[in-house]
Design an enzyme around this catalytic site. Structure first.
Site, mmCIF file in Angstrom:
data_model
loop_
_atom_site.group_PDB
_atom_site.id
_atom_site.type_symbol
_atom_site.label_atom_id
_atom_site.label_comp_id
_atom_site.label_asym_id
_atom_site.label_seq_id
_atom_site.Cartn_x
_atom_site.Cartn_y
_atom_site.Cartn_z
ATOM 1 N N LEU A 21 68.398 32.213 50.407
ATOM 2 C CA LEU A 21 69.237 33.048 50.152
ATOM 3 C C LEU A 21 69.566 33.916 51.467
ATOM 4 O O LEU A 21 70.951 34.081 51.670
ATOM 5 C CB LEU A 21 69.209 34.116 49.229
ATOM 6 C CG LEU A 21 68.809 33.631 47.824
ATOM 7 C CD1 LEU A 21 68.555 34.852 46.751
ATOM 8 C CD2 LEU A 21 69.968 32.826 47.563
ATOM 9 N N ASP A 22 68.813 34.167 52.649
ATOM 10 C CA ASP A 22 69.191 34.550 53.887
ATOM 11 C C ASP A 22 70.325 33.631 54.213
ATOM 12 O O ASP A 22 70.991 33.938 55.069
ATOM 13 C CB ASP A 22 67.853 34.710 54.700
ATOM 14 C CG ASP A 22 67.471 36.258 54.440
ATOM 15 O OD1 ASP A 22 68.104 37.104 53.930
ATOM 16 O OD2 ASP A 22 66.210 36.099 54.592
#
Length: 622
Positions: free
Chosen positions: A481-482
């Protein structure tokens, strides 16, 4: 955090038409039956492959105001074009790879070749596929960025350009930090070995633990009577798990967590300052999903704000040439977003604390600089600012007055506390695109935990989405997700810049890890809404063992390939046997350092001025 005024969708593509050429949509049970939602996914089972890419891109462009035009069959990849308004035709071509002969023909083979399976599998010690279409999703975001950047370049007086991208390049971008570390001058600072969260309580609750403070880490485990030596030994691998995608800390910590109830574990977290989050199911996420767009854009000002430093066409190189981005980013999300804007031609000035970003020295290093840090920050300028100092904050406001974009991912409320929120900077630069890339967005999740990658994964059901039904729902230790959050942040900034060019106003832009999670789990949530199974079937995308490695067949060939016993064959012979029977497959990259010499990426991976590995620009411009 964003203010309520940003809870709207601005439409900078109003008056433009989208035309799509690509593989045909699925027929029968997979055929889409309803309009595309905010995540761009439709149909009971949802489209797959390049069709899934075009659906996601089209969904995002329609949210930005584009109207759907024609659709044509094209097996060479996906071609998306925007026409209308004052723009010349702007086209982007997305393919699986630069050379189809290399065997990268779908999501499974892209994950295998680019090292995604190797990184995701580090927790277990063997390569593992992601059951979500991660590389394709990243490519869809890059494709959308290419279209927006091309239009922005035209709006600022530049020529129309044909832009290309590919899934293999997107895959390399998603593992760029891990690849940089694998090719650095020195070894890792911590062991790369199997292990890591989540933990399981005595009453069966699977949960993630998060803290950035070694004191809180120790206090949490001491409250549970964990062995002191295990607490000490566990902190370093836990701290480095974002960088290494594994956390081989002592098994005693798992045993300690397993001896207590979930209620007791939550109590220990509350008292210590650490945070815990139960690993939730996709069904729970589907029940609370609000259907919000993955970003918000909110213009401010009078609408007659003068354009910021118009650039003459002769000055143009890449689409964002002449744009200045002031980035105050930490870790991955905001730095990656700014890095992508830099690759599109913007000048990026990075705001760092006195003494410089401490992550510059994070091992392993190349020529004294962190290889991981270079993967996100090479080519940026830097300025040291003490945001605790009133004088330095005033200096930062002066810098913002001359910038096009101010981008940050500070903690919720931090910008307002410092006097550096949107209203503060708009007062000195009413044409500014003010961009915040956060964890949870505004008011979308009740009692949200710390907004870090692994906590958002746990909270949004990615543990189930990333694994097939025969595997436990475990979030990935790869920073899924980063990275997607950084891609989404860059896309939102480009939409904000285009909004400014077409409307003459400054724009506030908000994106989040939650928005990235919604995009990644969108197909599963769509299946749930139509009564289908949210998780992929048992054995989905399982690598096949060979005598000296692993191979992965394309998804459409997996069932037939599984009938062959390849365990005693060398990888090259196993691939040849499958290809002789008309089955597409590719070798699994197990050591990212091998990508430098991999013929599938010949000439793609270079080294920067510090000697650190550098993945190729995800776009081509012509």
């Amino acid at each position: 955090m964003a203010s309520p005024v940003t809870a709207q969708i601005v439409r900078p593509l109003e008056g433009l038409r989208l035309d799509v050429s690509g593989p045909p949509r699925p027929k029968g049970p997979d055929r889409p039956k309803s309009p595309v939602g905010p995540t761009g996914v439709t149909g009971p089972a949802g489209p797959t492959g390049m069709s899934a890419l075009t659906v996601l891109v089209a969904g995002h462009l329609r949210l930005l105001g584009a109207e759907t035009g024609t659709g044509r069959h094209d097996d060479r990849g996906a071609r998306l074009a925007l026409t209308g308004g004052d723009f010349d035709r702007q086209e982007v071509h997305a393919r699986w790879s630069g050379d189809p002969a290399h065997g990268i023909t779908d999501e499974a083979t892209a994950q295998a070749a680019t090292g995604i399976m190797a990184v995701h599998g580090r927790r277990e010690g063997t390569p593992r596929a992601l059951a979500v279409d991660y590389a394709t999703t990243a490519t869809a975001l890059l494709t959308t960025q290419g279209l927006l950047a091309g239009l922005l370049g035209q709006a600022r007086g530049g020529p129309a350009r044909r832009i290309g991208t590919s899934v293999d390049r997107a895959g390399l971008l998603t593992v760029s930090q891990y690849l940089a570390a694998a090719g650095a001058d020195e070894g890792e600072a911590t062991e790369l070995a199997p292990g890591g969260p989540p933990f399981t309580s005595v009453d069966g609750t699977l949960f993630e633990l998060e803290t950035l403070d070694p004191g809180a880490w120790a206090a949490f485990w001491r409250a549970l009577d964990a062995p002191a030596d295990a607490i000490r030994a566990g902190w370093r691998p836990f701290q480095f798990r974002y960088a290494t995608a594994c956390a081989p800390f002592p098994e005693a910590l798992h045993r300690t967590a397993g001896a207590h109830t979930w209620a007791r574990l939550r109590q220990a977290a509350a008292r210590s300052g650490a945070e815990v989050c139960r690993v939730r199911t996709l069904a729970e996420r589907a029940a609370e999903h609000d259907g919000a767009a993955p970003w918000t854009l909110a213009p401010y000002g009078s609408g007659d704000t003068p354009r910021h430093r118009p650039t003459r066409p002769t000055e143009f190189g890449k689409p964002l040439a002449g744009i200045t981005v002031l980035e105050a980013g930490r870790r991955i999300q905001a730095p990656l977003a700014a890095h992508l804007l830099g690759l599109l031609g913007a000048e990026v000035i990075r705001v760092e604390p006195p003494g410089g970003d401490p992550l510059r020295g994070m091992p392993p290093t190349s020529s004294g600089l962190s290889a991981r840090w270079l993967a996100l920050n090479r080519g940026k300028k830097a300025v040291e600012v003490d945001i605790k100092s009133p004088g330095d904050r005033a200096r930062l406001r002066e810098m913002a007055a001359g910038a096009d974009v101010f981008l940050h991912n500070w903690g919720p409320g931090k910008a307002a506390e410092l006097g550096l929120d949107c209203a503060d900077l708009a007062a000195v630069n009413p044409a500014l695109v003010y961009a915040y890339t956060g964890g949870w967005g505004t008011g979308r999740i009740d009692d949200a935990p710390m907004g870090t990658d692994f906590m958002v994964q746990a909270r949004t059901g990615i543990g189930e989405a990333a694994r097939p039904r025969d595997e436990p729902p475990v979030p990935s230790l790869m920073t899924l997700l980063d990275v997607l959050g950084g891609l989404l942040g860059a896309q939102a900034v480009l939409a904000g810049l285009l909004t400014r060019e077409r409307g003459g106003q400054g724009v506030r832009v908000d994106s989040s890890l939650l928005g990235a999670a919604d995009i990644l789990t969108g197909p599963a949530l769509s299946r749930a809404r139509r009564g289908g199974s949210m998780r992929r079937p048992a054995g989905f995308r399982s690598p096949l063992r060979t005598a000296d490695g692993w191979i992965v067949p394309a998804d459409v060939c997996a069932s037939a390939a599984g009938a062959y016993d390849l365990r005693e064959l060398p990888t090259d012979e196993a691939l040849a046997q499958l290809r002789d029977h008309g089955l597409s497959a590719t070798a699994v990259t197990t050591d990212l350092a091998d990508l430098h010499h991999d013929p599938r990426f010949a000439g793609s991976i270079s080294r920067d001025a510090h000697g650190a590995p550098a993945v190729p620009d995800p776009w081509s411009h012509a």
